[in-house]
Write a protein that holds these residues in place. Structure first.
Motif, PDB file in Angstrom:
ATOM      1  N   GLU A  86      48.115 160.936  51.926  1.00  7.28           N
ATOM      2  CA  GLU A  86      48.089 159.833  50.564  1.00  7.28           C
ATOM      3  C   GLU A  86      46.940 159.395  51.603  1.00  7.28           C
ATOM      4  O   GLU A  86      47.065 158.630  52.422  1.00  7.28           O
ATOM      5  N   LEU A  87      45.597 160.189  51.073  1.00  7.61           N
ATOM      6  CA  LEU A  87      44.210 159.929  52.300  1.00  7.61           C
ATOM      7  C   LEU A  87      44.001 158.815  51.129  1.00  7.61           C
ATOM      8  O   LEU A  87      43.107 157.793  50.906  1.00  7.61           O
ATOM      9  N   MET A  98      45.366 155.556  61.984  1.00  4.67           N
ATOM     10  CA  MET A  98      45.842 156.968  62.108  1.00  4.67           C
ATOM     11  C   MET A  98      47.453 156.599  62.778  1.00  4.67           C
ATOM     12  O   MET A  98      47.744 158.251  62.518  1.00  4.67           O
ATOM     13  N   ALA A  99      47.716 156.414  63.342  1.00  2.00           N
ATOM     14  CA  ALA A  99      49.160 155.388  63.669  1.00  2.00           C
ATOM     15  C   ALA A  99      49.853 155.987  61.662  1.00  2.00           C
ATOM     16  O   ALA A  99      50.766 157.235  62.180  1.00  2.00           O
ATOM     17  N   GLN A 104      52.452 160.321  58.569  1.00  3.81           N
ATOM     18  CA  GLN A 104      52.558 161.134  57.001  1.00  3.81           C
ATOM     19  C   GLN A 104      52.874 162.766  57.138  1.00  3.81           C
ATOM     20  O   GLN A 104      53.837 163.315  56.912  1.00  3.81           O
ATOM     21  N   THR A 105      51.808 163.182  58.164  1.00  2.00           N
ATOM     22  CA  THR A 105      51.413 164.137  59.004  1.00  2.00           C
ATOM     23  C   THR A 105      52.907 164.613  59.406  1.00  2.00           C
ATOM     24  O   THR A 105      53.420 165.657  59.496  1.00  2.00           O
ATOM     25  N   HIS A 110      58.034 168.312  58.012  1.00  4.71           N
ATOM     26  CA  HIS A 110      59.369 167.923  58.214  1.00  4.71           C
ATOM     27  C   HIS A 110      59.941 168.818  56.773  1.00  4.71           C
ATOM     28  O   HIS A 110      60.638 169.275  56.769  1.00  4.71           O
ATOM     29  N   ARG A 111      59.159 168.413  55.946  1.00  4.36           N
ATOM     30  CA  ARG A 111      59.325 168.506  54.507  1.00  4.36           C
ATOM     31  C   ARG A 111      58.380 170.245  54.410  1.00  4.36           C
ATOM     32  O   ARG A 111      59.443 171.058  53.520  1.00  4.36           O
TER      33      ARG A 111
END
Length: 237
Positions: A86-87, A98-99, A104-105, A110-111
């Motif tokens: 999600e940008l 950045m956190a 998100q990463t 995990h997905r």
């Protein structure tokens, strides 16, 4: 290509489908989605040209008209999953932005657990990967540093998140394979470790364990890792 010598190239610079014939029956997105479904359900090793072709209902050789190499298939998969980021509009707080990206990463990996095996600069030229990098650089606009250093920050953050998640996934997989509970396994190992440390051969370890930090908080450890990385770059201003 199938049956011939491999040729260097970037799939995004090629037409959607090579060869002559009727209108293409599939898009790259269709192919990527099929491969991602297989990898999510059965792991990356289950992904093959034959398996993806079967998922799409076409012949394996026909699939090579769309995807010349298996490496290209992997790149399509990485690009599709990268599109899940999600940008958001940057907030002017580069650390918080950045956190957020790092979290998100972590969730994304995990997905799609197989992603930790495919994270590589080799697949960094896809449309969604480039959008992701541009977004990260926009988030870092308030950081007074050359772009080279900003790219280092992004690369370091991605590398650390990938390694962290890979360890999380490996531990979870190992726990699932045990014939007893994770708590039982940990209790036995902690008891053994305690017996070794108590013998006096490891005084520094004994002092460390005497502080009794308690169970490892994976989320807290992740936050600490992010903070340490971001601190390093902030302190260079």
């Amino acid at each position: 290509m199938a049956g011939g010598a491999a040729e260097p190239g970037v799939i995004w610079a090629r037409p959607e489908r090579t060869g002559r014939g009727p209108k293409p029956a599939f898009t790259r997105a269709d192919i990527a989605a099929a491969a991602v479904r297989i990898a999510d359900a059965e792991g990356l090793d289950a992904v093959s040209m034959r398996r993806v072709a079967g998922e799409l209902g076409c012949g394996t050789m026909s699939l090579y008209n769309y995807v010349p190499r298996k490496e290209d298939l992997y790149e399509l998969m990485v690009d599709m999953v990268s599109g899940e980021h999600e940008l958001r509009e940057p907030s002017e707080d580069w650390r918080a932005d950045m956190a957020r990206v790092a979290h998100q990463t972590r969730s994304l990996m995990h997905r799609h657990p197989w992603m930790t095996r495919l994270m590589s600069p080799v697949y960094g030229f896809s449309p969604n990967a480039l959008r992701y990098l541009e977004h990260c650089l926009a988030c870092l606009d308030p950081l007074e540093a050359p772009y080279g250093m900003k790219m280092q920050l992004i690369g370091m953050l991605n590398g650390c998140v990938t390694s962290y998640v890979a360890t999380e996934l490996a531990n979870a997989e190992r726990t699932r394979s045990l014939p007893w509970s994770a708590e039982q396994e940990n209790a036995v190992r902690i008891a053994y470790l305690g017996s070794q440390v108590a013998g006096g051969a490891y005084p520094r370890l004994a002092a460390a364990f005497a502080e009794d930090p308690g169970p490892i908080d994976l989320d807290g450890a992740f936050e600490l890792m992010l903070s340490r990385i971001l601190d390093a770059f902030e302190s260079r201003n």
